[in-house]
Design a protein around this motif. Structure first.
Motif, PDB file in Angstrom:
ATOM      1  N   ASN A  53     -12.968   7.978  -6.788  1.00 26.49           N
ATOM      2  CA  ASN A  53     -12.673   6.545  -6.729  1.00 26.49           C
ATOM      3  C   ASN A  53     -12.184   5.996  -8.072  1.00 26.49           C
ATOM      4  OD1 ASN A  53     -13.396   6.456  -4.024  1.00 26.49           O
ATOM      5  ND2 ASN A  53     -15.478   5.746  -4.430  1.00 26.49           N
ATOM      6  N   THR A  54     -12.477   6.693  -9.154  1.00 31.36           N
ATOM      7  CA  THR A  54     -11.993   6.243 -10.465  1.00 31.36           C
ATOM      8  C   THR A  54     -10.493   6.508 -10.620  1.00 31.36           C
ATOM      9  OG1 THR A  54     -12.419   8.331 -11.608  1.00 31.36           O
ATOM     10  CG2 THR A  54     -14.242   6.748 -11.467  1.00 31.36           C
ATOM     11  N   LYS A  55      -9.976   7.449  -9.844  1.00 30.75           N
ATOM     12  CA  LYS A  55      -8.547   7.791  -9.905  1.00 30.75           C
ATOM     13  C   LYS A  55      -7.801   7.381  -8.649  1.00 30.75           C
ATOM     14  CE  LYS A  55      -9.253  11.798 -12.919  1.00 30.75           C
ATOM     15  NZ  LYS A  55      -9.062  13.260 -13.096  1.00 30.75           N
ATOM     16  N   ASN A  56      -8.504   6.740  -7.698  1.00 37.10           N
ATOM     17  CA  ASN A  56      -7.886   6.350  -6.424  1.00 37.10           C
ATOM     18  C   ASN A  56      -7.200   7.546  -5.757  1.00 37.10           C
ATOM     19  OD1 ASN A  56      -8.748   3.774  -6.911  1.00 37.10           O
ATOM     20  ND2 ASN A  56      -6.716   2.863  -7.119  1.00 37.10           N
ATOM     21  N   THR A  57      -7.869   8.677  -5.777  1.00 39.81           N
ATOM     22  CA  THR A  57      -7.262   9.907  -5.284  1.00 39.81           C
ATOM     23  C   THR A  57      -8.187  10.627  -4.310  1.00 39.81           C
ATOM     24  OG1 THR A  57      -5.996  10.153  -7.334  1.00 39.81           O
ATOM     25  CG2 THR A  57      -6.203  12.095  -5.943  1.00 39.81           C
ATOM     26  N   LEU A  58      -7.587  11.116  -3.255  1.00 33.24           N
ATOM     27  CA  LEU A  58      -8.248  11.907  -2.218  1.00 33.24           C
ATOM     28  C   LEU A  58      -7.776  13.347  -2.360  1.00 33.24           C
ATOM     29  CD1 LEU A  58      -9.876  11.834   0.575  1.00 33.24           C
ATOM     30  CD2 LEU A  58      -7.602  11.648   1.627  1.00 33.24           C
TER      31      LEU A  58
ATOM     32  N   VAL B  53       0.840  -1.194   0.000  1.00 33.89           N
ATOM     33  CA  VAL B  53       0.000   0.000   0.000  1.00 33.89           C
ATOM     34  C   VAL B  53       0.877   1.247   0.000  1.00 33.89           C
ATOM     35  CG1 VAL B  53      -1.695   1.326   1.300  1.00 33.89           C
ATOM     36  CG2 VAL B  53      -1.876  -1.168   1.194  1.00 33.89           C
ATOM     37  N   GLN B  54       0.519   2.187  -0.851  1.00 37.38           N
ATOM     38  CA  GLN B  54       1.204   3.486  -0.869  1.00 37.38           C
ATOM     39  C   GLN B  54       0.176   4.600  -0.904  1.00 37.38           C
ATOM     40  OE1 GLN B  54       4.137   3.308  -4.168  1.00 37.38           O
ATOM     41  NE2 GLN B  54       5.664   3.583  -2.556  1.00 37.38           N
TER      42      GLN B  54
ATOM     43  N   GLU C 290      -2.629  10.241  -3.724  1.00 40.22           N
ATOM     44  CA  GLU C 290      -2.823   9.133  -4.647  1.00 40.22           C
ATOM     45  C   GLU C 290      -2.576   7.821  -3.917  1.00 40.22           C
ATOM     46  OE1 GLU C 290      -1.007  11.541  -8.479  1.00 40.22           O
ATOM     47  OE2 GLU C 290      -1.173   9.360  -8.572  1.00 40.22           O
ATOM     48  N   ALA C 291      -3.535   6.923  -4.003  1.00 39.70           N
ATOM     49  CA  ALA C 291      -3.466   5.644  -3.305  1.00 39.70           C
ATOM     50  C   ALA C 291      -3.222   4.513  -4.288  1.00 39.70           C
ATOM     51  CB  ALA C 291      -4.744   5.392  -2.531  1.00 39.70           C
ATOM     52  N   SER C 292      -2.463   3.535  -3.859  1.00 34.45           N
ATOM     53  CA  SER C 292      -2.244   2.336  -4.649  1.00 34.45           C
ATOM     54  C   SER C 292      -2.082   1.150  -3.712  1.00 34.45           C
ATOM     55  CB  SER C 292      -1.002   2.479  -5.551  1.00 34.45           C
ATOM     56  OG  SER C 292       0.154   2.707  -4.778  1.00 34.45           O
TER      57      SER C 292
END
Length: 119
Positions: A73-78, A2-3, A23-25
């Motif tokens: 949620n489509t970009k995994n970004t907060l 997780v990053q 950005e989450a991954s």
């Protein structure tokens, strides 16, 4: 692995605006409560804003009406839109992920991005 990678921190004058991104991954982003937290020099880390998996938001009283948390949620970004910044908003800003509902306990933190507000 997780990053969570924050960006967007900067030095601004009081009254200015900034937009932070995280950005989450490595995780099912849409299944996590996401939060923004900050730590001022010499102080403990504190929660600033949270957004549930269904988009419900919650803010600390110190930032209500000035900050807006959102997620894509489509970009995994907060995101954290910060307006009318004050010197007391200065600190390192961290995003964090909590599996499921907010309040269950933080599972992951990012490394942070620095925000400095001068008077």
């Amino acid at each position: 692995q997780v990053q969570l990678v924050e960006s967007g921190g900067d030095s601004v004058q009081a009254g200015g605006s900034l937009r932070l991104s995280c950005e989450a991954s490595g995780l099912e982003f849409s299944n996590y409560c996401m939060t923004w937290n900050r730590q001022a020099p010499g102080k403990e880390r504190e929660g600033v804003a949270a957004i549930e998996t269904d988009g419900t938001t919650n803010y600390d009283n110190s930032v209500k009406g000035r900050f807006t948390i959102s997620r894509d949620n489509t970009k995994n970004t907060l995101y954290l839109q910060m307006n009318s910044l004050k010197p007391e908003d200065t600190g390192m800003y961290f995003c964090a992920a909590e599996a499921g509902a907010c309040g269950a306990g933080t599972d992951y933190y990012g490394q942070g991005t620095q925000v400095t507000v001068s008077s």
